[in-house]
Design a protein around this motif. Structure first.
Motif, PDB file in Angstrom:
ATOM      1  N   THR A 189       0.827  -1.213   0.000  1.00 14.34           N
ATOM      2  CA  THR A 189       0.000   0.000   0.000  1.00 14.34           C
ATOM      3  C   THR A 189       0.860   1.261   0.000  1.00 14.34           C
ATOM      4  O   THR A 189       0.463   2.281  -0.567  1.00 14.34           O
ATOM      5  CB  THR A 189      -0.946   0.015   1.204  1.00 14.34           C
ATOM      6  OG1 THR A 189      -0.201  -0.232   2.408  1.00 14.34           O
ATOM      7  CG2 THR A 189      -2.024  -1.056   1.061  1.00 14.34           C
ATOM      8  N   LYS A 192       1.786   1.747  -3.556  1.00 10.27           N
ATOM      9  CA  LYS A 192       0.627   2.201  -4.331  1.00 10.27           C
ATOM     10  C   LYS A 192       0.403   3.696  -4.155  1.00 10.27           C
ATOM     11  O   LYS A 192       0.048   4.399  -5.113  1.00 10.27           O
ATOM     12  CB  LYS A 192      -0.624   1.419  -3.926  1.00 10.27           C
ATOM     13  CG  LYS A 192      -0.640  -0.023  -4.423  1.00 10.27           C
ATOM     14  CD  LYS A 192      -1.938  -0.725  -4.046  1.00 10.27           C
ATOM     15  CE  LYS A 192      -1.993  -2.136  -4.611  1.00 10.27           C
ATOM     16  NZ  LYS A 192      -3.258  -2.832  -4.259  1.00 10.27           N
ATOM     17  N   VAL A 200      -5.743   4.131  -1.145  1.00  8.88           N
ATOM     18  CA  VAL A 200      -5.640   2.892  -0.371  1.00  8.88           C
ATOM     19  C   VAL A 200      -6.541   3.031   0.849  1.00  8.88           C
ATOM     20  O   VAL A 200      -6.690   4.124   1.401  1.00  8.88           O
ATOM     21  CB  VAL A 200      -4.188   2.580   0.053  1.00  8.88           C
ATOM     22  CG1 VAL A 200      -3.287   2.425  -1.163  1.00  8.88           C
ATOM     23  CG2 VAL A 200      -3.635   3.639   0.981  1.00  8.88           C
TER      24      VAL A 200
END
Length: 408
Positions: A189, A192, A200
């Motif tokens: 995450t 990301k 997220v």
């Protein structure tokens, strides 16, 4: 001409670190009053290792090593002109990359090859700089026959920090995950957020790095920071996040209430987080521990966060103590994002048997020599030891795989 603003220099004299303040010229180690020092090895570069190098050089003593901070220690202004040696001036390099550039220029590398960094209007004269502190390895500049060599010094690790501790936001940030196997496409995450600019969701809260203040759909904004250009931690972090070009949702200037045009983000300095409750920034765990141990504390309320290893689902804490209940203990040397930190010198000068071998330089940076013998200092400043080779090298090891800049 030397800038007439206040200049501060750390001189290592007889084991005592003396900060000498002057306008114009800086008082020196030897010779008449107001003379610059003679014979010291001058170093510049990385913010990450500036404090531990100051401490280790102080322990070596005898006026051998002078390590200059990345920015002016008093004004925090970057790129002021200073004089590390007699008949030598240059703009103060801010960070690993600029430090290495200044070292190469000092070695006579032409500006067409070692291009000046931003605001570098005064390049160093020949022999002005003897070493550069670097928090990163040679990277794409690696060359087995390169003129310069990155000499390992200590172990560091990097995690994210914010102003949050003990609240729901801190709990969520401590649940961010990292995929160590695949930076560019991994499912972490944290990656990301930084790499993809994607939303997220953690514990029911959706974080969006692409909105500064008000997000659509009820998401919560999160401000992602990186240090200033030229920082070794900046390059290291971008690599670990799988980023080649800095995306628009990652910022090296502070949020000023409307946009990200505020002050430059200095690495391992919590000022940007102190002023931004939505901020998240990489922070050297070693630097954080060293600052907690009263070595140039500029955390300004920054708190470290854990990361979850996506491969195992295991929470990896940055510190060895009772984290996150208390930020006690030292660097977790098994943390998920680790690196060696280095000092860069000219290879021939630390290659025993070479006609240009420099015994003094080797006595400071070589294996089992000055810096590598300062284990107590290294640990007190928060770093891990390289007595073994957790990432491939031991302290002071001089190898072709860490040489760089073949065209120099």
């Amino acid at each position: 001409m030397i800038n007439t603003k206040r200049l501060v220099r750390r001189l290592l004299v007889g084991g005592i670190a003396t900060a000498t303040v002057a306008t114009g010229l800086v008082a020196g180690v030897a010779g008449p009053a107001s003379a610059d020092p003679v014979g010291a090895l001058a170093g510049v570069g990385s913010d990450t290792t500036q404090d531990v190098l100051n401490g280790a050089a102080d322990s070596i003593g005898n006026g051998i090593v002078g390590s200059w901070d990345a920015v002016d220690p008093i004004t925090k202004t970057q790129h002021l002109v200073f004089s590390p040696k007699r008949s030598c001036t240059l703009n103060r390099p801010n960070g690993s990359g600029q430090g290495v550039t200044a070292l190469r220029q000092s070695g006579g590398v032409a500006a067409a090859i070692a291009a000046p960094f931003a605001d570098e209007v005064d390049q160093p004269e020949a022999g002005c700089i003897d070493f550069a502190r670097s928090s990163g390895d040679p990277g794409t500049s690696q060359a087995n026959g390169g003129r310069w060599v990155y000499v390992p010094f200590a172990l560091d690790a990097v995690t994210v920090a914010s102003k949050h501790s003990g609240d729901a936001t801190a709990t969520n940030y401590n649940a961010l995950s990292y995929d160590p196997a695949n930076a560019t496409t991994g499912a972490g995450t944290l990656q990301k957020l930084y790499r993809d600019g994607a939303q997220v969701t953690i514990n029911g809260v959706t974080y969006d790095p692409q909105c500064a203040a008000t997000c659509s759909g009820g998401a919560t904004p999160i401000h992602l920071y990186i240090p200033q250009s030229g920082s070794g931690t900046r390059s290291f972090w971008l690599t670990k996040m799988g980023i080649t070009t800095v995306p628009t949702w990652v910022h090296d200037r502070a949020f000023n209430g409307t946009d990200f045009s505020g002050a430059l983000v200095e690495e391992h300095d919590g000022t940007v987080l102190q002023n931004d409750a939505l901020g998240l920034a990489p922070f050297s765990i070693s630097q954080w521990v060293g600052q907690r141990n009263n070595h140039g504390d500029r955390r300004n309320g920054a708190h470290l966060h854990s990361l979850v290893n996506t491969a195992t689902g295991t929470v990896i804490n940055p510190l060895t103590g009772a984290f996150p209940t208390a930020e006690t203990g030292n660097l977790n040397t098994s943390f998920i994002i680790r690196r060696e930190v280095y000092n860069v010198v000219e290879w021939k000068k630390v290659n025993v048997g070479n006609a240009d071998f420099d015994a003094q330089l080797y006595s400071v940076f070589g294996p089992g020599q000055g810096l590598c013998s300062k284990s107590t200092v290294i640990l007190n400043y928060g770093f891990g030891l390289l007595n073994s080779s957790p990432l491939g090298h031991t302290c002071g090891q001089i190898v072709d795989g860490l040489r760089a800049f073949a065209t120099d």
